[in-house]
Write an enzyme that holds these catalytic residues in place. Structure first.
Site, short mmCIF file in Angstrom:
data_model
loop_
_atom_site.label_atom_id
_atom_site.label_comp_id
_atom_site.label_asym_id
_atom_site.label_seq_id
_atom_site.Cartn_x
_atom_site.Cartn_y
_atom_site.Cartn_z
CB CYS A 197 -0.93 0.02 1.22
SG CYS A 197 -2.18 -1.29 1.17
CG HIS A 224 5.68 1.64 1.27
ND1 HIS A 224 5.50 0.77 2.31
CD2 HIS A 224 5.51 0.91 0.14
CE1 HIS A 224 5.25 -0.44 1.84
NE2 HIS A 224 5.25 -0.39 0.52
CG HIS A 225 -0.38 2.45 4.48
ND1 HIS A 225 -0.37 2.89 5.79
CD2 HIS A 225 -1.68 2.52 4.08
CE1 HIS A 225 -1.60 3.19 6.15
NE2 HIS A 225 -2.41 2.98 5.14
CB SER A 226 5.81 0.13 5.65
OG SER A 226 6.73 0.82 4.81
N GLY A 250 3.71 4.63 8.31
CA GLY A 250 2.77 5.03 9.35
C GLY A 250 1.35 4.90 8.88
#
Length: 493
Positions: free
Chosen positions: A45, A167-169, A171
């Site tokens: 994501c 990139h969703h990693s 937060g």
């Protein structure tokens, strides 16, 4: 096959065991389970925020502003690395940020720029195409996983546009939006951070003190929460195995997470939404759920020749941050010199059913939505799903947890969120912001609906798979029309 290979390119580069050991001891910080989830190919994501600017920002101005703010944040100045031991336990490792790798000014032909100046709709379409095309240009894992694309082209609302990709990693959405707002300043006072509307808290005056009635109240409240949690937990577990939403024209097919999305948005009146909220005695989120329900009902009814079936199961998977988001001031302090503010993905899931149906009274969409949301408020579903995911990962392994999470999201119809923005105009890197339009791609759903408030406006943003929803602007029309008919109905309420 090309899409799947592009996704795999995002896996972080390995480092030697010796370097990994030193990093783990001196610098590295392990990724949270949710951050690791967003590293998986089927959950790769990315958060995409389209920013409308009031004036052009030069590359030097943009880099200077980012250097003083975002580039100093621990997550935005770190890379993800994995050792060679086969443990697949990535860590955050600080690195030097070279903004030339993150600030991008693409070449736009003079003909396109001139056409957009004459007809801003051309600029709107260009921004849509450009943003959708970012899927085919994955982030480089050897650098911190974010970039900002500046498009010096006029649109129907802004002088020029920025596309922020994260990139969703790094937060959860709420924390990242709060961090972005901590990088802005009020245009009326460039020394001041923006202010957000105060969260509405339930009054405890009615249950203050101690006595038999108060004790009964708390016992009853506990039983209500426990029962709702039990019911929602059962439905959540069932959704991982057999309970699926009704197959409609908005539900994605297999592999939808590996296809690009088109991002479209529309500006609504926040004052109209507040008028409905005040008339119905509910919250803004209740109104948005009702408006979305009405719009989906209108959109889907065309698939059934105007005769919408009863008992359609249309649900959204909501990511809930179970840890309080750091305040804007704490985040601004973090970027200046570091602070003890907590950060990261610590999220649970909630499944919310939209009342998609035919209603003679448009206000029934609000009433039904309020009833659904109230049950969710009176449960510990998000906490249950968060703890359950940790237990599953620890006992059955991370791959099993990823598969179950993927099945749950795939068995629901859409994603939905509502994010609160500043009440006054703010500037970013020296330019006033006209609008803020966040969204996401890389998850196994064909439709994502985001609402973002800013000033007296509410921006609705759709991310769609065009193979499933080829006419996203019609859905935007349905949302605008639904808000209008509900607004008209309150004058007769």
């Amino acid at each position: 096959m090309r899409n799947r290979l592009a996704v795999k390119m995002l896996r972080p580069p390995p480092i030697s065991p010796m370097t990994a050991a030193a990093t783990a001891e001196e610098e590295g910080e392990p990724l949270s389970p949710a951050a690791r989830l967003f590293r998986q190919p089927q959950f790769n994501c990315h958060i995409v925020t389209i920013l409308g600017f009031g004036k052009f920002i030069s590359a030097d101005e943009m880099k200077s502003g980012l250097e003083a703010t975002l580039a100093r944040h621990p997550r935005f100045s770190s890379v993800q690395v994995t050792d060679l031991s086969g443990s697949d336990k990535p860590r955050w490792v600080p690195t030097k940020v070279n903004l030339d790798n993150h600030v991008i000014y693409p070449d736009i032909s003079d003909a396109t720029t001139a056409a957009a100046a004459d007809d801003p709709v051309v600029g709107d379409r260009f921004v849509e195409d450009y943003t959708s095309g970012l899927y085919h240009s994955p982030l480089d894992p050897s650098h911190p996983l974010w970039d900002l694309h500046f498009l010096p082209i006029r649109t129907s609302e802004a002088t020029c546009v920025g596309v922020f990709r994260i990139h969703h990693s790094l937060g959860d959405g709420i924390s990242l939006m709060s961090l972005f707002l901590a990088c802005t300043r009020r245009t009326s006072d460039y020394e001041s951070l923006p202010s957000l509307p105060a969260a509405r808290r339930r009054s405890a005056a009615a249950v203050s003190g101690f006595g038999p009635w108060v004790l009964l109240f708390w016992i009853w409240t506990f039983l209500v929460y426990a029962w709702n949690t039990l019911v929602h937990a059962f439905l959540f577990v069932a959704s991982a195995f057999f309970l699926k939403d009704t197959r409609t024209r908005i539900m994605g097919s297999e592999g939808v997470e590996f296809r690009p999305k088109r991002f479209v948005h529309r500006t609504l009146s926040l004052d109209d939404i507040k008028d409905i909220k005040n008339a119905m005695g509910c919250t803004i989120n209740d109104v948005l759920v009702g408006v979305t329900s009405a719009a989906l009902s209108r959109y889907l009814s065309r698939s059934y020749d105007g005769c919408l079936p009863k008992n359609l199961r249309i649900r959204t998977s909501l990511l809930v941050n179970i840890r309080p988001t750091p305040g804007i001031n704490a985040l601004a302090e973090m970027m200046r010199k570091g602070s003890g503010a907590k950060w990261g993905n610590q999220m649970g899931y909630m499944l919310l059913r939209f009342p998609v149906m035919e209603c003679e009274d448009p206000l029934d969409y609000i009433r039904k939505g309020m009833a659904v949301v109230e049950k969710k408020k009176k449960s510990w579903e998000a906490i249950f799903t968060y703890i359950s995911s940790l237990v599953i990962v620890k006992t059955l392994g991370f791959k099993v947890g990823t598969i179950l999470c993927h099945r749950i999201v795939s068995n629901t119809s859409l994603s939905f969120s509502n994010i609160v923005g500043p009440m006054e105009e703010v500037g970013f890197c020296g330019s006033p912001l006209v609008y803020i339009a966040p969204s996401v791609y890389g998850h196994p759903q064909a439709l994502t609906i985001h609402f973002q408030s800013y000033l007296n406006k509410m921006k609705v943003v759709l991310a769609v798979d065009e193979l499933v929803i080829p006419d996203p602007h019609k859905l935007l029309d349905d949302i605008s029309h639904s808000l209008q008919i509900i607004k008209d109905a309150i004058t007769r309420f």
